[in-house]
Design a protein around this motif. Structure first.
Motif, PDB file in Angstrom:
ATOM      1  N   SER A 115     110.805  67.308 121.165  1.00  0.00           N
ATOM      2  CA  SER A 115     109.986  66.093 121.213  1.00  0.00           C
ATOM      3  C   SER A 115     109.420  65.791 119.836  1.00  0.00           C
ATOM      4  O   SER A 115     109.313  64.636 119.444  1.00  0.00           O
ATOM      5  CB  SER A 115     108.876  66.207 122.258  1.00  0.00           C
ATOM      6  N   LYS A 116     109.121  66.872 119.055  1.00  0.00           N
ATOM      7  CA  LYS A 116     108.628  66.626 117.697  1.00  0.00           C
ATOM      8  C   LYS A 116     109.730  65.994 116.848  1.00  0.00           C
ATOM      9  O   LYS A 116     109.510  65.043 116.113  1.00  0.00           O
ATOM     10  CB  LYS A 116     108.182  67.941 117.054  1.00  0.00           C
ATOM     11  N   LEU A 117     110.966  66.565 116.973  1.00  0.00           N
ATOM     12  CA  LEU A 117     112.091  66.039 116.186  1.00  0.00           C
ATOM     13  C   LEU A 117     112.330  64.582 116.528  1.00  0.00           C
ATOM     14  O   LEU A 117     112.554  63.747 115.668  1.00  0.00           O
ATOM     15  CB  LEU A 117     113.360  66.836 116.490  1.00  0.00           C
ATOM     16  N   GLN A 118     112.285  64.289 117.843  1.00  0.00           N
ATOM     17  CA  GLN A 118     112.626  62.925 118.239  1.00  0.00           C
ATOM     18  C   GLN A 118     111.505  61.943 117.957  1.00  0.00           C
ATOM     19  O   GLN A 118     111.754  60.767 117.759  1.00  0.00           O
ATOM     20  CB  GLN A 118     113.012  62.897 119.709  1.00  0.00           C
ATOM     21  N   ALA A 119     110.275  62.436 117.933  1.00  0.00           N
ATOM     22  CA  ALA A 119     109.175  61.520 117.616  1.00  0.00           C
ATOM     23  C   ALA A 119     109.123  61.254 116.118  1.00  0.00           C
ATOM     24  O   ALA A 119     108.425  60.376 115.658  1.00  0.00           O
ATOM     25  CB  ALA A 119     107.864  62.108 118.092  1.00  0.00           C
ATOM     26  N   GLY A 120     109.896  62.066 115.354  1.00  0.00           N
ATOM     27  CA  GLY A 120     109.948  61.852 113.912  1.00  0.00           C
ATOM     28  C   GLY A 120     108.717  62.350 113.181  1.00  0.00           C
ATOM     29  O   GLY A 120     108.503  62.025 112.029  1.00  0.00           O
ATOM     30  N   VAL A 121     107.859  63.154 113.888  1.00  0.00           N
ATOM     31  CA  VAL A 121     106.653  63.645 113.210  1.00  0.00           C
ATOM     32  C   VAL A 121     106.950  64.892 112.391  1.00  0.00           C
ATOM     33  O   VAL A 121     106.145  65.295 111.571  1.00  0.00           O
ATOM     34  CB  VAL A 121     105.513  63.970 114.204  1.00  0.00           C
ATOM     35  N   LEU A 122     108.135  65.466 112.641  1.00  0.00           N
ATOM     36  CA  LEU A 122     108.451  66.706 111.965  1.00  0.00           C
ATOM     37  C   LEU A 122     109.031  66.419 110.587  1.00  0.00           C
ATOM     38  O   LEU A 122     109.999  65.687 110.456  1.00  0.00           O
ATOM     39  CB  LEU A 122     109.492  67.453 112.799  1.00  0.00           C
ATOM     40  N   THR A 123     108.386  66.955 109.549  1.00  0.00           N
ATOM     41  CA  THR A 123     108.950  66.734 108.215  1.00  0.00           C
ATOM     42  C   THR A 123     109.645  68.010 107.770  1.00  0.00           C
ATOM     43  O   THR A 123     109.228  69.110 108.135  1.00  0.00           O
ATOM     44  CB  THR A 123     107.860  66.367 107.199  1.00  0.00           C
TER      45      THR A 123
END
Ligand code: ADP
Length: 479
Positions: free
Chosen positions: A312-320
């Motif tokens: 969910s972090k990867l898909q929300a794009g919050v993961l740098t």
């Protein structure tokens, strides 16, 4: 909500089209009235004046060519303009016969001589309008008189006098007024009918789309928008149909996801509470093996929750990404070491040098781990997972191959979707969550790396990915 209710209702298409049409008709009718009634006299005079000037030119040319009386009669007959020609002394007057009794008849020798001098002094041409024709006559008739002096080729100077009668337009205006009243009535009625027709053709389909859209907003995703009406409207309907389809797919996926997650969470939890209860209630069941089952299931649960969080972090794009240069080849070797305890599996790794890449080390390790894990889970009877590293065109390619059951070609595009499992019915208990490849895909997408799979049913599958090389170490580190 209350505010919206009180807001002025915007006029609909029907009203707007009607207003447009009525305005358009009003402008056209007003223009008609202005031109036909107010400006008619002005136009009529201007046309007469320009006509008389043109004819004067013709008369001059004819005089040069030695015109006869017949020619002037002809002009009067065809144009209604009377012609008088006199020399500079006022003699040799020739008047076209039709003009007799009209204004030109009044000009005698002395008038012509005086007029000749006046016109010459005025620059060669004089125009007089509103000359009353027959004084005292009951019907008031007006004339335009155009006088010009001309020097012919033979050197003689002449006076050319032209007159044209101007019919008063008052009676015409009266007739036109009646006509215009009728026309105004017809046009207003016609504009209403046309506006109603066009508006209903335009607004009908839009109103239907609007009704369907409201249902879509209320959650009816299988609604169909009627693709009719004008091109733009039917295109809008098609776009909305597509959007409704996508929404419905997303909704299906959401339902499936919730079903899957709750199922996957429930299974280990049932195991844990079941084993724990058995160990509490039945003496002698408090064995290390049973404790191990609880620990394994708890670990599985933790793994699942981690996967879900990652995804969910990867898909929300919050993961740098925290990128660094690291030895990819060494990391593959390290990952393989973790499987040392799986004594009956073998992991041959073929490479010729150590390769450094610039990437997020932890994430790439997870990619390798997920791919190797899958290969083990779906490995064939030989229990071998072969890895190969190749370098070409500045790209390092890692391949992970198993000789398991393979994946049918028609299922290949979907395996990267989250929660997709080729064989939903017969999934093995120890096999993962259906999230592994989706995580791989998301991580590699973030890195801009290419990836893929080649698989043949019964032969096995080869998963691969590529990353740009930042440096290579030529000395091969022995495994
Ligand atoms: P899972 O946790 O179920 O393995 P993945 O996302 O990792 O989920 O994989 C999705 C599906 O792709 C799997 O359920 C399986 O059907 C198929 N798959 C993945 N790797 C392999 C492989 N090496 N061989 C055969 N099928 C595979």
């Amino acid at each position: 909500m209350e505010k919206a209710k009180h807001k002025l209702r915007r006029p609909g298409i029907r009203t707007q089209v009607m207003l447009g049409f009525v305005l358009f008709t009003a402008v056209i009718v007003a223009l008609l009235w202005i031109f036909q009634i107010s400006l008619l006299n002005l136009f009529y005079k201007a046309i007469k004046v320009s006509e008389i000037r043109t004819i004067s030119e013709r008369v001059v040319n004819m005089l040069d060519d030695g015109a006869s009386m017949d020619d002037f009669i002809q002009i009067t007959r065809t144009t209604g303009v009377s012609v008088l020609v006199a020399d500079k002394n006022g003699t040799n007057i020739s008047v076209s016969p039709n003009a007799r009794g009209g204004v030109l008849e009044r000009f005698g020798i002395w008038d012509c001589r005086r007029l000749f001098l006046e016109v010459k002094a005025a620059g060669g041409s004089v125009l007089e309008d509103n000359i009353v024709d027959s004084s005292g006559a009951a019907e008031k008739s007006l004339s335009i008189i155009f006088a010009r002096t001309v020097t012919l080729l033979d050197g003689g100077e002449y006076l050319v006098l032209l007159s044209s009668s101007v019919v008063p337009v008052d009676s015409t205006v009266e007739t036109l007024k009646v006509q215009l009243w009728c026309l105004t009535g017809v046009m207003i009625a016609l504009s209403f009918v046309l506006a109603l027709f066009i508006a209903s053709r335009l607004s009908g389909p839009i109103e239907r789309i609007n009704a369907s859209a409201k249902q879509l907003a209320a959650g009816t995703y299988d609604i169909r928008f009627p693709e009719q009406g004008a091109r733009e409207v039917s295109e809008l309907a098609a776009t909305l149909n597509y959007a409704a389809g996508e929404l419905s797919k997303a909704e299906d996926l959401r339902r499936e996801l919730i079903a899957n997650v709750s199922h996957d969470l429930r299974t280990p939890l049932t195991m844990i509470s079941g084993y724990a209860e058995v160990m509490r209630d039945i003496p002698g069941e408090n064995t290390p093996e049973n404790v191990q089952v609880i620990i394994d299931e708890a670990n599985r649960l933790a793994g699942l929750v981690n996967d879900l969080l990652d995804l969910s972090k990867l898909q929300a794009g919050v993961l740098t990404l925290s990128q660094e240069d690291f030895n990819l080849t060494a990391d593959v070797r390290e990952t393989l070491h973790r499987y040392d305890k799986l004594a009956d599996y073998s992991f041959p790794f073929l490479y010729d040098r150590d390769v450094y890449v610039h990437a997020d080390r932890l994430k790439i390790s997870q990619v390798i781990y997920n791919l190797v894990n899958n290969a083990i889970n779906y490995a064939g009877a030989d229990k071998t997972v072969s890895l190969r590293q190749t370098v070409e065109n500045g790209l390092v390619r890692i391949e992970i191959r198993d000789t398991g059951e393979g994946i049918p070609a028609d299922k290949l595009p979907y395996i990267w979707d989250r929660y997709y499992k080729v064989d939903k019915e017969h999934r093995r208990a120890q096999v993962g969550t259906g999230l592994g490849l989706s995580i791989v895909k998301n991580i590699l997408d973030l890195h801009g790396g290419r990836y893929g799979v080649a698989s043949e049913v019964g032969q096995g599958s080869t998963f691969w990915f590529e990353l740009p090389v930042c440096s290579v170490q030529d000395t091969k580190t022995e495994e």
